[in-house]
Scaffold this motif. Sequence first.
Motif, PDB file in Angstrom:
ATOM      1  N   GLN A   1       5.393  -5.964   3.771  1.00  0.00           N
ATOM      2  CA  GLN A   1       4.056  -6.555   3.680  1.00  0.00           C
ATOM      3  C   GLN A   1       3.057  -5.639   4.369  1.00  0.00           C
ATOM      4  O   GLN A   1       3.129  -5.422   5.575  1.00  0.00           O
ATOM      5  CB  GLN A   1       4.015  -7.939   4.323  1.00  0.00           C
ATOM      6  CG  GLN A   1       2.634  -8.562   4.385  1.00  0.00           C
ATOM      7  CD  GLN A   1       2.035  -8.784   3.003  1.00  0.00           C
ATOM      8  OE1 GLN A   1       2.504  -9.611   2.249  1.00  0.00           O
ATOM      9  NE2 GLN A   1       0.985  -8.031   2.658  1.00  0.00           N
ATOM     10  N   GLY A   2       2.130  -5.081   3.590  1.00  0.00           N
ATOM     11  CA  GLY A   2       1.135  -4.194   4.156  1.00  0.00           C
ATOM     12  C   GLY A   2       0.112  -4.938   4.995  1.00  0.00           C
ATOM     13  O   GLY A   2      -0.107  -6.140   4.839  1.00  0.00           O
ATOM     14  N   ASP A   3      -0.525  -4.201   5.898  1.00  0.00           N
ATOM     15  CA  ASP A   3      -1.535  -4.755   6.790  1.00  0.00           C
ATOM     16  C   ASP A   3      -2.686  -3.756   6.868  1.00  0.00           C
ATOM     17  O   ASP A   3      -2.461  -2.541   6.979  1.00  0.00           O
ATOM     18  CB  ASP A   3      -0.929  -4.981   8.181  1.00  0.00           C
ATOM     19  CG  ASP A   3      -1.943  -5.520   9.172  1.00  0.00           C
ATOM     20  OD1 ASP A   3      -2.150  -6.736   9.213  1.00  0.00           O
ATOM     21  OD2 ASP A   3      -2.524  -4.687   9.914  1.00  0.00           O
ATOM     22  N   GLU A   4      -3.939  -4.266   6.815  1.00  0.00           N
ATOM     23  CA  GLU A   4      -5.103  -3.367   6.826  1.00  0.00           C
ATOM     24  C   GLU A   4      -5.135  -2.476   8.059  1.00  0.00           C
ATOM     25  O   GLU A   4      -5.622  -1.349   8.005  1.00  0.00           O
ATOM     26  CB  GLU A   4      -6.398  -4.184   6.743  1.00  0.00           C
ATOM     27  CG  GLU A   4      -6.576  -4.963   5.438  1.00  0.00           C
ATOM     28  CD  GLU A   4      -6.078  -6.394   5.567  1.00  0.00           C
ATOM     29  OE1 GLU A   4      -5.142  -6.635   6.371  1.00  0.00           O
ATOM     30  OE2 GLU A   4      -6.611  -7.270   4.877  1.00  0.00           O
ATOM     31  N   ARG A   5      -4.603  -2.948   9.181  1.00  0.00           N
ATOM     32  CA  ARG A   5      -4.587  -2.174  10.416  1.00  0.00           C
ATOM     33  C   ARG A   5      -3.275  -1.401  10.588  1.00  0.00           C
ATOM     34  O   ARG A   5      -2.979  -0.912  11.659  1.00  0.00           O
ATOM     35  CB  ARG A   5      -4.832  -3.099  11.598  1.00  0.00           C
ATOM     36  CG  ARG A   5      -6.203  -3.789  11.544  1.00  0.00           C
ATOM     37  CD  ARG A   5      -6.433  -4.683  12.741  1.00  0.00           C
ATOM     38  NE  ARG A   5      -6.458  -3.933  13.995  1.00  0.00           N
ATOM     39  CZ  ARG A   5      -6.624  -4.508  15.198  1.00  0.00           C
ATOM     40  NH1 ARG A   5      -6.779  -5.832  15.289  1.00  0.00           N
ATOM     41  NH2 ARG A   5      -6.634  -3.765  16.298  1.00  0.00           N
ATOM     42  N   ARG A   6      -2.525  -1.317   9.507  1.00  0.00           N
ATOM     43  CA  ARG A   6      -1.253  -0.573   9.459  1.00  0.00           C
ATOM     44  C   ARG A   6      -0.172  -1.160  10.352  1.00  0.00           C
ATOM     45  O   ARG A   6       0.764  -0.462  10.738  1.00  0.00           O
ATOM     46  CB  ARG A   6      -1.472   0.916   9.803  1.00  0.00           C
ATOM     47  CG  ARG A   6      -2.474   1.614   8.884  1.00  0.00           C
ATOM     48  CD  ARG A   6      -2.047   1.523   7.419  1.00  0.00           C
ATOM     49  NE  ARG A   6      -2.848   2.361   6.552  1.00  0.00           N
ATOM     50  CZ  ARG A   6      -3.886   1.928   5.835  1.00  0.00           C
ATOM     51  NH1 ARG A   6      -4.257   0.653   5.893  1.00  0.00           N
ATOM     52  NH2 ARG A   6      -4.552   2.749   5.063  1.00  0.00           N
TER      53      ARG A   6
END
Length: 221
Positions: free
Chosen positions: A194-199
């Motif tokens: 699951q990707g996250d905008e803040r990596r």
Amino acid sequence: MDDERRFQEALRSSRVWDTRLPGFDPADVPEEPVALFHAWFTEAVRAGAVEPHTLSLATVDADGRPDVRTVMLHGADARGWHFASHAGSAKGRQLAARPEAALGFYWPVQGRQVRVRGPVRTGTPEEAYADLHARTTGALASALVGHQSELLDDLDTLARASAAAWDRAQAEPDAHADSWTLYVVEPAEVEFFQGDERRRHVRLRYRRTADGSWARELLWP
């Protein structure tokens, strides 16, 4: 401006995940990976993912060199992940020599990936027949053309063979391509990303243990 510079500008201007991404709590997942895959796939469809049933299939050739292509998912159940192809195709020959594969799904609309690795088994001839005839007339015609991965003289030859195969598929909807084979990847490892905008990506791996159960492990992004 030359082509390489245009390419570089296009590459650098491309955004990643310019939409709000869903959350993912790995503490609240099923005990086995297929159930989670079913849920994620359904959510990808509802979110408007383009062709969510396409996947990257990686195999290894006779010289140990990796090979990859995009294919369609034909099913996912307790046995594993299903796809189909001609036994004489490049991937069919590679799988016959070394029946191991890796699959990769990517649904950018949600910043999600699913990776699958494991041994590959072939389905029965009856399963291959049922798989082919559950699809469209165009899919049957394409299978009837055959010769997948062989050298092609010219596009006119392909056009003639395709037209003949289309006519046969319409006239004989029960026709079968004998080399059509159903393949099942039996998962040894399945990773959900699951990707996250803040990596701060969340990675959960299911790993098959010696007793056949599933261990769940978190991985650093």
